[in-house]
Write a protein that holds these residues in place. Structure first.
Motif, PDB file in Angstrom:
ATOM      1  N   PRO A  82      18.547  44.310 -24.891  1.00  0.00           N
ATOM      2  CA  PRO A  82      17.732  45.125 -25.809  1.00  0.00           C
ATOM      3  C   PRO A  82      16.519  44.360 -26.323  1.00  0.00           C
ATOM      4  N   ASP A  83      15.420  45.073 -26.455  1.00  0.00           N
ATOM      5  CA  ASP A  83      14.161  44.446 -26.870  1.00  0.00           C
ATOM      6  C   ASP A  83      14.275  43.779 -28.235  1.00  0.00           C
ATOM      7  N   ARG A  84      15.027  44.374 -29.139  1.00  0.00           N
ATOM      8  CA  ARG A  84      15.116  43.816 -30.497  1.00  0.00           C
ATOM      9  C   ARG A  84      15.801  42.455 -30.480  1.00  0.00           C
ATOM     10  N   GLU A  85      16.828  42.295 -29.656  1.00  0.00           N
ATOM     11  CA  GLU A  85      17.515  41.013 -29.569  1.00  0.00           C
ATOM     12  C   GLU A  85      16.616  39.955 -28.928  1.00  0.00           C
ATOM     13  N   LEU A 145      23.751  32.957 -29.957  1.00  0.00           N
ATOM     14  CA  LEU A 145      23.227  33.792 -31.035  1.00  0.00           C
ATOM     15  C   LEU A 145      22.843  35.191 -30.553  1.00  0.00           C
ATOM     16  N   GLY A 146      23.003  35.438 -29.236  1.00  0.00           N
ATOM     17  CA  GLY A 146      22.746  36.765 -28.692  1.00  0.00           C
ATOM     18  C   GLY A 146      21.314  37.034 -28.299  1.00  0.00           C
ATOM     19  N   PHE A 147      20.483  35.967 -28.172  1.00  0.00           N
ATOM     20  CA  PHE A 147      19.080  36.161 -27.842  1.00  0.00           C
ATOM     21  C   PHE A 147      18.839  36.331 -26.350  1.00  0.00           C
ATOM     22  N   GLY A 148      19.826  36.006 -25.507  1.00  0.00           N
ATOM     23  CA  GLY A 148      19.573  35.961 -24.084  1.00  0.00           C
ATOM     24  C   GLY A 148      19.010  34.604 -23.696  1.00  0.00           C
ATOM     25  N   SER A 149      18.649  34.463 -22.435  1.00  0.00           N
ATOM     26  CA  SER A 149      18.136  33.183 -21.950  1.00  0.00           C
ATOM     27  C   SER A 149      16.701  32.976 -22.414  1.00  0.00           C
TER      28      SER A 149
END
Length: 264
Positions: free
Chosen positions: A34-37, A59-63
């Motif tokens: 998701p864009d927000r993350e 923290l759920g931000f992605g790579s």
């Protein structure tokens, strides 16, 4: 709340501006984050100055590469510029932009990886660096920001900064994009540029060499303190100029959004 957590107020203004990704039906692949993350991950890098590869995925931000690509794509789509214009329009509608004067100045940052828009800095023993050129209203709200090499003379960016001020809506009548007067220090002391500023209908208040810098210098110095409060902007780590410019524009959006929060 952590500064890299996207507030609902900011997200409501930003989400309509984000480009929509085409959905693939035959080979959909993994579901996009998701864009927000992803934006939270970008803000984490901007606030902490951490390198992309060390972005904590727990923290759920992605790579870090995912966040880097979104930052690049959103900057190319003009998202940060449009967001800044939306925020400026809201401030203008609330009569919180001081159009009676604007202030310009620049600040040098070291560029360890060199790249485009860098040059030998005369204030840092010839080391490679870049300059942040900023123009603000009378309250210190960023109106436009430019990136150049560290060896570029400040006065050469005076007119480009004025041209970079977007048309600001929010009030009855035509959008406004020029202040009544312009304040600058001795580095902009050139009569040719004074005349060109006057031709635009702006009164130049530029300090002369051998005199004090000027009355409103503290305004732009405070704005640079806000800007460089984002650790990623204190040193230029990006080889690509467009990525560093994206961070600069995003930081200006966040500073402008803080001004809106102060209205509440």
């Amino acid at each position: 709340m952590s500064p890299w957590i996207v507030s609902d107020e900011l997200w409501d203004r930003l989400e309509p501006l984000l480009p929509q990704r085409e959905r693939r039906f035959r080979y959909p692949g993994r579901k996009a984050l998701p864009d927000r993350e992803v934006l939270c991950g970008i803000l984490y890098v901007l606030h902490t100055g951490i390198q992309w590869e060390y972005l904590p995925q727990e923290l759920g931000f992605g790579s870090g590469m995912t966040c880097w690509r979104r930052l690049r794509d959103w900057n190319e789509a003009g998202v940060w510029q449009r967001l800044h214009e939306v925020l400026l329009a809201e401030l203008n509608a609330a009569s919180r932009l001081d159009w009676s004067r604007c202030v310009v100045d620049s600040s040098h940052v070291r560029a360890f990886k060199r790249g485009s828009h860098t040059g030998p800095s005369p204030v840092d023993r010839g080391r490679a660096g870049s300059k942040h050129h900023l123009i603000t209203d009378g309250h210190g709200t960023p109106l436009a920001v430019l990136l150049t090499g560290g060896n570029r003379n400040d006065v050469t960016q005076l007119l480009p900064l004025l041209d970079a001020i977007p048309p600001v809506r929010g009030r009855v009548g035509r959008p406004r994009r020029k202040p009544d007067s312009l304040f600058a220090d001795r580095g902009y002391d050139h009569d040719i540029y004074r005349d060109q500023v006057r031709e635009r209908g702006i009164v130049p208040a530029i300090a002369r060499r051998g005199t004090r810098h000027g009355t409103y210098r503290w305004v732009i110095e405070r704005s640079f303190a806000w800007l460089h409060g984002f650790r990623r902007l204190r040193i230029r780590w990006e080889r690509r100029a467009d990525i560093h410019e994206a961070f600069l524009k995003l930081a200006c959006c966040l500073i402008t959004h803080r001004q809106l929060d102060s209205l509440c």
